[in-house]
Design a protein around this motif. Structure first.
Motif, short mmCIF file in Angstrom:
data_model
loop_
_atom_site.label_atom_id
_atom_site.label_comp_id
_atom_site.label_asym_id
_atom_site.label_seq_id
_atom_site.Cartn_x
_atom_site.Cartn_y
_atom_site.Cartn_z
N GLU A 28 22.49 5.87 51.57
CA GLU A 28 23.46 6.79 52.15
C GLU A 28 24.32 7.52 51.12
O GLU A 28 24.50 8.73 51.22
CB GLU A 28 24.36 6.05 53.14
CG GLU A 28 23.66 5.72 54.45
CD GLU A 28 24.58 5.01 55.42
OE1 GLU A 28 25.80 4.96 55.16
OE2 GLU A 28 24.08 4.52 56.44
N PRO A 29 24.90 6.82 50.12
CA PRO A 29 25.74 7.56 49.19
C PRO A 29 24.98 8.59 48.36
O PRO A 29 25.54 9.63 47.98
CB PRO A 29 26.35 6.46 48.30
CG PRO A 29 25.42 5.31 48.43
CD PRO A 29 24.88 5.39 49.82
N VAL A 30 23.71 8.33 48.09
CA VAL A 30 22.90 9.29 47.35
C VAL A 30 22.68 10.54 48.21
O VAL A 30 22.83 11.68 47.74
CB VAL A 30 21.54 8.67 46.94
CG1 VAL A 30 20.66 9.69 46.25
CG2 VAL A 30 21.77 7.46 46.05
N ALA A 31 22.33 10.32 49.48
CA ALA A 31 22.16 11.44 50.39
C ALA A 31 23.46 12.22 50.55
O ALA A 31 23.46 13.46 50.57
CB ALA A 31 21.68 10.93 51.76
N ALA A 32 24.58 11.51 50.64
CA ALA A 32 25.87 12.18 50.79
C ALA A 32 26.19 13.03 49.57
O ALA A 32 26.72 14.14 49.70
CB ALA A 32 26.97 11.14 51.02
N ALA A 33 25.89 12.52 48.38
CA ALA A 33 26.16 13.28 47.15
C ALA A 33 25.35 14.57 47.12
O ALA A 33 25.86 15.63 46.74
CB ALA A 33 25.83 12.42 45.93
N ILE A 34 24.10 14.49 47.55
CA ILE A 34 23.26 15.70 47.58
C ILE A 34 23.75 16.65 48.65
O ILE A 34 23.84 17.87 48.44
CB ILE A 34 21.79 15.30 47.82
CG1 ILE A 34 21.26 14.49 46.63
CG2 ILE A 34 20.91 16.53 48.06
CD1 ILE A 34 19.94 13.82 46.87
N GLY A 35 24.14 16.12 49.81
CA GLY A 35 24.66 16.96 50.88
C GLY A 35 25.98 17.61 50.54
O GLY A 35 26.31 18.69 51.05
N ALA A 36 26.77 16.98 49.66
CA ALA A 36 28.06 17.53 49.23
C ALA A 36 27.92 18.45 48.03
O ALA A 36 28.92 18.94 47.51
CB ALA A 36 29.03 16.40 48.91
N ASN A 37 26.67 18.66 47.58
CA ASN A 37 26.37 19.55 46.45
C ASN A 37 27.02 19.08 45.15
O ASN A 37 27.48 19.91 44.34
CB ASN A 37 26.79 20.99 46.76
CG ASN A 37 26.01 21.60 47.90
OD1 ASN A 37 24.80 21.45 47.99
ND2 ASN A 37 26.70 22.26 48.81
#
Length: 345
Positions: A140-149
Motif C-alpha cells: 500500500e505505501p508504495v502504491a500511495a507514493a506513486i499515486g501521490a506523484n
C-alpha cells in the motif's frame, strides 16, 4: 490464444481493498467504483447468502435482526472473513464489468506493508476465487507514493505516511526502490474507537463507531483552531448511569484529546522509521517533509499535530483518499516495467 482472446473483452482492474472502503481503478477509465467494505449476509440454517454489499450493506450496520449479519471482511487491512471477501470482490467485478461477456480480468490488489505471507496468500487466493485470471500484489505505501506523484526514481529519499482505515503504512523510497516499509495497526478505525471510549468514560454516554466516524469526519480536528472559530458537537446516545437516551455537547478540545493515543502510536511509528533509515535519507526527509495520504490525511489539522509531535513538516497529497488506488492503477498499466515493485503472495 484463449488468454489473448479474454484480454480483448475484459478490462484489468486495480483494487484498493481497504478495511473501511474499497476503490476500483480500470486503466483508461480511471476510478470507477468507491464503496464501503461491508457485506450483509442472511443466515438460513447452514446456508449463508449475501444480500447486500457496499453502501447498502453499511446502512444496515447495527440495525439488522439476528438472522442478518453485517460483516467487514477486512480487519487491520487484511482478510478476516475469506468467504465474505471473495463475495465482495465478485460483486465489485460484476459491477464494473456489467456489460462484458467474460469477467476474467487481471487484478492488482494492494496489501499493508506488514502483511504476513499467509495474509498475502489469502488476498491472492480471494482474487483468484472471485474470477481473476491473474492476481498481482503491491504494498500500500508504495502504491500511495506513486499515486501521490512522489519522485521515487530520484536519488533523494522520499517518505510517505498512508493513514487508512485499519493500518497506517510508512514507506521510504529512493532510486525507484523501497528502502523501508512497515505498518502500524492504528489508523482511522482506532481513532473512531478512541472517540467512543472518550465519550463513554468521560461523559458516561454510549455511542456507536458509526457515530464516532461521523464526528471525526465532519467536526473532528487534531488540533483546535487558535483563531477563535469553534464548532460544538451535539451528540445523542444512551446514558450509562441512568439508562435513558440523552444529549451532550463536545468541544473541539474534546476531539483532539480523544485522538491523543492513536496519534501518539502513529508518531512512535514515524520515529522508528526515521531511526531505521540512513542519516542521509533522514536529511532528505527533513528538507522535503513527509507526505500524507489515505483517509486519515483528511482529519483537519493532522499535519499540524504531527509537525508539533515530530518537528518534521508534513505535506498532504492531492486527493489523499484515492492515492493508493491511483498508484495501483499506474503500476498495473506498466506492470512489466514496474515488476520490481510487486511482491510475492
Amino acid at each position: 490464444m484463449l488468454t489473448r482472446a479474454l484480454g480483448l473483452v475484459s478490462a484489468d482492474m486495480a483494487i484498493d481493498l481497504g478495511t473501511a472502503n474499497t476503490l476500483v481503478y480500470v486503466p483508461g477509465r480511471g476510478i470507477v467504483l468507491e464503496e464501503p467494505s461491508v457485506v450483509a449476509i442472511a443466515q438460513r440454517g447452514d446456508e449463508r447468502r449475501v444480500i447486500a454489499v457496499g453502501h447498502e450493506a453499511k446502512t444496515m450496520l447495527g440495525r439488522t435482526p439476528h438472522k442478518i449479519e453485517t460483516v467487514q471482511p477486512l480487519r487491520d487491512g487484511v482478510i478476516a472473513d475469506f468467504a465474505a471477501a471473495e463475495e465482495m470482490i465478485k460483486f465489485f467485478i460484476r459491477r464494473v464489468h456489467k456489460r462484458r461477456i467474460f469477467n476474467n480480468p487481471r487484478i492488482m490488489i494492494c496489501v499493508p506493508a506488514s502483511a504476513t505471507p499467509v495474509e498475502r496468500r489469502a488476498v491472492h487466493e480471494a482474487g483468484l476465487a472471485a474470477g481473476a485470471r491473474r492476481v498481482y500484489l503491491i504494498e500500500e505505501p508504495v502504491a500511495a507514493a506513486i499515486g501521490a506523484n512522489l519522485p521515487i526514481s530520484e536519488t533523494r529519499g522520499s517518505m510517505l505516511l498512508d493513514i487508512g482505515g485499519g493500518t497506517t503504512d510508512i514507506a521510504v523510497l529512493s532510486m525507484g526502490s523501497v528502502m523501508y516499509a512497515r505498518s502500524i495497526r492504528t489508523a482511522g478505525n482506532a481513532m473512531d474507537e478512541a472517540i467512543v471510549n472518550y465519550v463513554r468514560f468521560k461523559h458516561h454516554l454510549l455511542i456507536g463507531t458509526s457515530s464516532a466516524e461521523v464526528i471525526k469526519r465532519e467536526a473532528g480536528s487534531a488540533v483546535p483552531k487558535s483563531n477563535g472559530e469553534r464548532i460544538s458537537i451535539h451528540l445523542k446516545g444512551r446514558d450509562l448511569q441512568r439508562g435513558f437516551p440523552t444529549e451532550i455537547t463536545l468541544e473541539p478540545e474534546d476531539i483532539a484529546e480523544a485522538l491523543t493515543l492513536p496519534i501518539q502510536q502513529i508518531v512512535s511509528g514515524i520515529r522508528q522509521a526515521l531511526a531505521d533509515v540512513p542519516p542521509e535519507i533522514v536529511a532528505d526527509i527533513y528538507e522535503t517533509g513527509i507526505y500524507l495520504t489515505g483517509g486519515g490525511a483528511l482529519l483537519e489539522r493532522i499535519d499540524v499535530r504531527l509537525l508539533n509531535e515530530t518537528g518534521v513538516k508534513f505535506r498532504i497529497a492531492d486527493d489523499p483518499l484515492r492515492c493508493v488506488v491511483r498508484g495501483t492503477g499506474k503500476v498495473l498499466e506498466q506492470v512489466d516495467a514496474m515488476a520490481d515493485l510487486l511482491i510475492k503472495p
